[in-house]
Design a protein around this motif. Structure first.
Motif, PDB file in Angstrom:
ATOM      1  N   GLN A 124     -41.311   7.890  24.376  1.00 51.17           N
ATOM      2  CA  GLN A 124     -41.772   6.921  25.547  1.00 51.17           C
ATOM      3  C   GLN A 124     -42.657   7.650  26.546  1.00 51.17           C
ATOM      4  N   ARG A 125     -42.896   7.335  27.807  1.00 53.08           N
ATOM      5  CA  ARG A 125     -43.783   7.796  28.774  1.00 53.08           C
ATOM      6  C   ARG A 125     -42.975   8.500  29.588  1.00 53.08           C
ATOM      7  N   CYS A 126     -43.615   9.561  30.345  1.00 54.59           N
ATOM      8  CA  CYS A 126     -42.851  10.334  31.226  1.00 54.59           C
ATOM      9  C   CYS A 126     -42.660   9.843  32.623  1.00 54.59           C
ATOM     10  N   ASP A 127     -41.390   9.972  33.145  1.00 57.72           N
ATOM     11  CA  ASP A 127     -41.290   8.974  34.295  1.00 57.72           C
ATOM     12  C   ASP A 127     -42.071   9.472  35.637  1.00 57.72           C
ATOM     13  N   ARG A 128     -42.615  10.752  35.407  1.00 60.39           N
ATOM     14  CA  ARG A 128     -43.531  11.222  36.578  1.00 60.39           C
ATOM     15  C   ARG A 128     -44.766  10.990  36.296  1.00 60.39           C
ATOM     16  N   LEU A 130     -38.806  13.217  30.886  1.00 48.61           N
ATOM     17  CA  LEU A 130     -39.941  14.096  31.407  1.00 48.61           C
ATOM     18  C   LEU A 130     -40.608  14.651  30.304  1.00 48.61           C
ATOM     19  N   CYS A 131     -41.986  14.918  30.257  1.00 51.99           N
ATOM     20  CA  CYS A 131     -42.589  15.394  29.312  1.00 51.99           C
ATOM     21  C   CYS A 131     -42.515  16.903  29.107  1.00 51.99           C
ATOM     22  N   LYS A 132     -42.266  17.509  30.378  1.00 50.40           N
ATOM     23  CA  LYS A 132     -41.633  18.738  30.432  1.00 50.40           C
ATOM     24  C   LYS A 132     -41.025  19.105  31.412  1.00 50.40           C
ATOM     25  N   ASP A 133     -40.157  19.740  31.571  1.00 51.96           N
ATOM     26  CA  ASP A 133     -38.938  20.157  32.738  1.00 51.96           C
ATOM     27  C   ASP A 133     -39.614  20.212  34.007  1.00 51.96           C
ATOM     28  N   ASP A 134     -41.047  20.968  34.084  1.00 53.03           N
ATOM     29  CA  ASP A 134     -41.308  21.254  35.353  1.00 53.03           C
ATOM     30  C   ASP A 134     -42.598  20.396  35.395  1.00 53.03           C
ATOM     31  N   CYS A 135     -42.760  19.051  35.072  1.00 53.19           N
ATOM     32  CA  CYS A 135     -43.616  17.970  35.177  1.00 53.19           C
ATOM     33  C   CYS A 135     -43.875  17.709  37.011  1.00 53.19           C
ATOM     34  N   LYS A 136     -45.145  17.808  37.400  1.00 51.17           N
ATOM     35  CA  LYS A 136     -45.414  17.637  38.850  1.00 51.17           C
ATOM     36  C   LYS A 136     -45.551  16.252  39.169  1.00 51.17           C
ATOM     37  N   VAL A 175     -50.886   9.761  46.729  1.00 52.92           N
ATOM     38  CA  VAL A 175     -52.054   9.095  47.490  1.00 52.92           C
ATOM     39  C   VAL A 175     -52.998   8.422  46.608  1.00 52.92           C
ATOM     40  N   CYS A 176     -53.345   9.175  45.477  1.00 47.37           N
ATOM     41  CA  CYS A 176     -54.450   8.817  44.663  1.00 47.37           C
ATOM     42  C   CYS A 176     -54.102   8.605  43.191  1.00 47.37           C
ATOM     43  N   GLY A 177     -53.057   8.933  42.641  1.00 46.52           N
ATOM     44  CA  GLY A 177     -52.677   8.956  41.408  1.00 46.52           C
ATOM     45  C   GLY A 177     -53.118  10.049  40.518  1.00 46.52           C
ATOM     46  N   VAL A 178     -53.861  11.180  40.853  1.00 49.02           N
ATOM     47  CA  VAL A 178     -54.209  12.085  39.903  1.00 49.02           C
ATOM     48  C   VAL A 178     -52.989  12.841  39.571  1.00 49.02           C
ATOM     49  N   ASP A 179     -53.221  13.307  37.999  1.00 45.33           N
ATOM     50  CA  ASP A 179     -52.372  13.940  37.277  1.00 45.33           C
ATOM     51  C   ASP A 179     -51.945  15.361  38.002  1.00 45.33           C
ATOM     52  N   LEU A 180     -51.023  15.698  38.498  1.00 42.87           N
ATOM     53  CA  LEU A 180     -50.928  16.884  38.942  1.00 42.87           C
ATOM     54  C   LEU A 180     -50.763  18.081  37.993  1.00 42.87           C
ATOM     55  N   ASN A 181     -50.252  17.727  36.865  1.00 40.70           N
ATOM     56  CA  ASN A 181     -50.068  18.852  35.873  1.00 40.70           C
ATOM     57  C   ASN A 181     -51.484  19.459  35.253  1.00 40.70           C
TER      58      ASN A 181
END
Length: 168
Positions: free
Chosen positions: A65-69, A127-133, A138-144
């Motif tokens: 699936q897709r990561c929920d974060r 989640l893609c990983k436990d510590d997914c950010k 505000v702008c939708g940038v992937d924080l990972n």
């Protein structure tokens, strides 16, 4: 589809061990919304107890699936166990969630037990990983990918509009 276990029921053995795998198309239950990857593997221990069957079920499967974060693809392997009583004798005690009432024990509901366990064990958050950010709100940038990403945020007080409410 039911599995014939009539020989086991008539025999003197009190335990039967089943190992196998199923495809999502084998499910008697609706699993279309789950991104299951084949195969769904299972191990099952069936015990004859009085006129019932005590069943320990273990399932192993993969969700894609897709990561929920952060919405990136997330593949997760799941392992789940449960204990179920299968009976053809309906009593008031059988209103528990872990009792499955069937018409006949000879036609064992193997697929139903396996896919019931799959459905009840799907995590509510993938989640893609436990510590997914996640994504910047505000702008939708992937924080990972951009952990140092920031926005200048003006001092916003959500109660500012209430400030003059009681002034006359």
């Amino acid at each position: 589809m039911r599995t014939d276990i009539s020989e086991f029921l008539r025999g003197s053995e009190v335990h039967k061990h089943l190992v196998g795998s199923l495809q999502k198309e084998d499910s008697p239950l609706k699993v279309d919304g789950l991104s299951l990857m084949d195969p769904i593997e299972y191990e099952m221990d069936i015990y004859k107890v009085d006129r019932d069957l005590e069943v320990d079920v273990e399932v192993r499967y993969t969700l894609d699936q897709r990561c929920d974060r952060c919405l990136q693809p997330a593949r997760r392997e799941i392992r789940s166990e449960s204990h179920v009583v299968v009976t053809a004798n309906v009593t008031e005690e059988d209103e528990d969630d872990d009792v499955l009432v069937v018409e006949s024990l000879e036609e064992f509901p193997l697929e139903e037990l396996v896919f019931s366990q799959v459905i009840t064990s799907v995590p509510t958050k993938i989640l893609c990983k436990d510590d997914c950010k996640g994504l910047c709100p505000v702008c939708g940038v992937d924080l990972n990918k951009h952990p140092d990403h920031e926005h200048e945020q003006p001092e916003i007080n959500p109660f500012e509009s209430l400030k003059n409410l009681f002034e006359k």
